[in-house]
Write a protein that holds these residues in place. Structure first.
Motif, short mmCIF file in Angstrom:
data_model
loop_
_atom_site.label_atom_id
_atom_site.label_comp_id
_atom_site.label_asym_id
_atom_site.label_seq_id
_atom_site.Cartn_x
_atom_site.Cartn_y
_atom_site.Cartn_z
N SER A 1 -4.20 6.17 -6.21
CA SER A 1 -4.87 6.97 -5.17
C SER A 1 -5.48 6.07 -4.10
O SER A 1 -5.70 4.87 -4.33
N GLU A 2 -5.76 6.67 -2.97
CA GLU A 2 -6.33 5.90 -1.86
C GLU A 2 -7.71 5.35 -2.23
O GLU A 2 -8.07 4.23 -1.87
N ASP B 1 -8.65 1.57 -2.02
CA ASP B 1 -9.72 1.14 -1.13
C ASP B 1 -10.68 0.21 -1.87
O ASP B 1 -11.15 -0.80 -1.35
N LEU C 1 0.82 -1.21 0.00
CA LEU C 1 0.00 0.00 0.00
C LEU C 1 0.86 1.26 0.00
O LEU C 1 0.57 2.24 -0.68
N ASP C 2 1.94 1.18 0.78
CA ASP C 2 2.78 2.38 0.93
C ASP C 2 3.57 2.72 -0.33
O ASP C 2 3.90 3.88 -0.56
#
Lengths: 402, 114
Positions: free
Chosen positions: B76-77, B81, B70-71
Motif C-alpha cells: 500500500s501507499e 511512504d 514504486l509502480d
C-alpha cells in the motif's frame, strides 16, 4: 369395333404416378428440412432463454460468494474454511486454470464460456476483478432443471407434427394444382386419339370394301397396279388403325377368351399380308401345325399382325419371311436388316423405334409385349445385322396350349 | 596465526559450500522482513491477489526483487511512504529462483483450504 367416347381415363397413369411420387418425396424432404430448421432455431432460443434465467440467478450467487472469498482472503490463514452454500456448489481456479479449491461434482470444462451445461449441471464461470486467494475464476454449479428441455421437445414434436400434416395437405393441393395442366393435356390427347380413331373407322372400312367391289376386268394393267397400291396402302392404314384402337381403348375392352384355331387365324391374316408382301416381292414360307389356344381373338390377332407387318416392313426387297407354328410356340423370321444388340432390350418399349427409315408410332411391339405378358407367354428375339431377325413367342410358360 | 586460518576457512566455507533454498530464504529475506510490520505471508497474499497464478506471481516477485520500483510494488501507499522501496537483491538468478520457490511453497493457498 365400337369406340367409346367416354372421358373417364385413368388419370394416374404410370408417368403421372412417377411425377407425383417424385414431387411428394421432394416436397416432404423440403418440408421436413424446413421444420427441422425451425425446430433447431426454437430449441436454441429456448436454450438461450434458459441460460439467461440461470445467468441472472447464478451471478447473484457468485457475488455473494465473492464477498465471502474477500473476507476469507483477509483472515487467511487464521480462517481456512472455504465458504459453502446449500443453494449451489462452487470452486476457485487461478489464472493458469489450476484448481485452488473445489466443491464441484463435475469438473469444469470451459473457462472462456460464461455459462454452459454439463451432465445435468449448469456451470457459471465468473471472472474475478480482484484475485482473492489467488482465484481468477469462480465457478458456480447448480443442478439443471430439465423441465424446459422436456417442454421444448414436447412443443417441437406436437407443433412439428401438426405443421407437417398441414403442409402435407398443402402439398397434395399443390400437386393437384400443378398436375392439372398436364392432366388436361393428357385428356386432350386421349380425346383426340379417340375421336380420330373413331372417325377413321368408317372411311377405312368404306375404302377397303369398295376396293374389293371394283370390277377389275375392265381395267387397264396400269390402273390395276394403281388399285393394288391403293389396296396395300389402305390395309397398312387399317393395321395402324387397329393398333391405335387397341392402344387408346385397350383398357376398356372386355377380355373375351375363347378357343382359337391359330393356324386358321394365321392363314386368314396372311391373305391380307400377301398383298403387302408382294409389293416388296417377299416370299413367305409357312410351316404351320394345328394349334388351338384359349385366348382373346382380338389380342392374338394384334400379336400376329404386328410381328408379320414388322417382318415385312424391315425386310429387304426379294427377301423371305418364315412363319413357324408348333404347339410350343410361334415364330416369325425375316431376312431383313437386323437389330443392333444394344437396341433389342428397348425395342418393346412404347414409342421405341430403332430405325427411322420406316414409318410408325413405335407402339406395335409394345402392344405385342403387353399382350404376351398378359397371357404369361415368353418372347425371345434373335437378330443378326444384315442377316435377319427371328421373334419367337413361347406358349408353354403358363400352359395355355390346348 | 591460528585465528587467521580459522577465520579464512570460515569465510571460504561460506562461499564454497552451496546453501539450501531454506538457508538463502531465511538469510536473505526473513531477516530483514522481521523488522517490518507487514509479514511475508501478508505480502504473499498481496501478490496472489494481484497476479493469481503461480507462474505470474513468481515472475512478478523476481522482477520486483531485481529492480524494485514504486509502480510495481504490491504494497500500500501508506506502507511505501513509511518504509520506502527495498534495495535490489544481490542474489544471483539461481539463488533468487530457489528462494522464491521456497517462499511460494511456504505460503501457497492450494491444499490449505478446507
Amino acid at each position: 369395333m365400337l369406340v367409346s367416347r367416354s372421358k373417364d381415363i385413368n388419370l394416374f397413369r404410370q408417368s403421372e404416378k412417377v411425377s407425383l411420387i417424385r414431387f411428394l418425396v421432394l416436397y416432404t424432404i423440403l418440408v421436413a428440412s424446413l421444420l427441422l430448421l425451425i425446430s433447431i432455431f426454437y430449441y436454441q432460443s429456448q436454450e438461450k432463454l434458459m441460460y439467461a434465467q440461470y445467468t441472472k440467478l447464478l451471478n447473484t450467487y457468485a457475488n455473494s460468494q465473492i464477498k465471502k472469498l474477500k473476507n476469507l482472503h483477509h483472515y487467511f490463514p487464521q480462517q481456512t474454511r472455504y465458504p459453502r452454500s446449500t443453494k449451489f456448489k462452487s470452486a476457485i481456479y487461478d489464472s493458469e486454470e489450476s484448481r485452488i479449491f473445489s466443491l464441484l461434482e463435475k469438473e469444469p470444462q470451459y473457462f472462456d464460456n460464461k455459462i454452459y451445461r454439463t451432465d445435468g449441471k449448469i456451470h457459471l464461470v465468473h471472472t474475478l476483478d480482484t484475485y482473492y486467494l489467488g482465484a481468477k475464476y469462480l465457478i458456480i454449479e447448480v443442478d439443471e432443471d430439465r423441465t424446459w428441455l422436456e417442454n421444448t421437445l414436447k412443443y417441437i414434436l406436437i407443433l412439428g407434427a401438426i405443421a407437417f400434416v398441414i403442409l402435407s395437405i398443402f402439398g397434395v393441393f399443390f400437386v393437384k394444382l400443378f398436375l392439372k395442366p398436364m392432366r388436361d393435356a393428357i385428356l386432350l390427347l386421349d380425346d383426340f386419339i379417340k375421336d380420330t380413331t373413331h372417325e377413321l373407322n368408317t372411311p377405312i372400312s368404306a375404302i377397303l370394301n369398295n376396293i374389293e367391289m371394283i370390277d377389275t376386268s375392265q381395267m387397264s394393267e396400269k390402273n390395276k397396279k394403281r388399285l393394288t397400291r391403293i389396296d396395300i396402302a389402305s390395309k397398312s392404314v387399317s393395321l395402324l388403325y387397329q393398333d391405335l384402337t387397341y392402344f387408346a381403348l385397350g383398357h376398356k375392352m372386355q377380355k373375351k377368351d375363347e378357343e382359337i384355331d391359330i393356324k386358321a387365324l394365321i392363314l386368314n391374316r396372311m391373305e391380307y399380308f400377301f398383298a403387302i408382301g408382294n409389293s416388296k416381292n417377299i416370299e413367305f414360307i409357312l410351316n404351320l401345325e394345328e394349334v388351338y389356344l384359349f385366348i382373346d381373338k382380338a389380342k392374338i390377332t394384334r400379336v400376329i399382325d404386328n410381328l408379320v407387318s414388322n417382318a415385312i416392313k424391315y425386310n429387304k426387297r426379294n427377301g423371305t419371311i418364315t412363319i413357324d407354328l408348333t404347339p410350343m410356340g410361334f415364330s416369325v423370321k425375316d431376312s431383313g436388316i437386323g437389330i443392333p444388340k444394344d437396341k433389342i432390350e428397348s425395342m418393346f418399349d412404347r414409342y421405341s423405334r430403332f430405325n427411322n427409315t420406316e414409318g410408325g408410332f413405335g407402339i406395335g411391339l409394345h402392344l405385342v409385349k403387353s399382350i404376351v405378358v398378359e397371357y404369361g407367354f415368353a418372347i425371345k428375339v434373335q437378330s443378326s445385322l444384315d442377316v435377319g431377325t427371328q421373334i419367337y413367342v413361347d406358349f408353354r410358360s403358363k400352359g395355355y396350349t390346348l | 596465526m591460528i585465528k587467521k586460518i580459522l577465520i579464512l576457512s570460515i569465510v571460504l566455507s561460506t562461499f564454497m559450500v552451496a546453501k539450501t533454498p531454506k538457508e538463502i530464504y531465511e538469510k536473505n529475506c526473513v531477516e530483514c522482513h522481521a523488522t517490518l510490520p507487514s509479514s511475508l505471508e501478508k505480502m504473499f497474499m498481496s501478490y496472489i491477489k494481484t497476479y493469481s497464478g503461480e507462474r505470474d506471481t513468481k515472475i512478478a516477485i523476481k522482477t520486483f526483487l531485481k529492480k524494485p520500483d514504486l509502480d510495481t510494488s504490491v504494497m500500500s501507499e501508506v506502507f511505501l511512504d513509511k518504509f520506502g522501496v527495498k534495495k535490489p537483491t544481490k542474489l544471483n538468478d539461481k539463488e533468487l529462483d530457489s528462494a522464491i520457490e521456497y517462499y511460494f511453497n511456504q505460503y501457497k493457498i492450494k491444499g490449505r483450504l478446507n
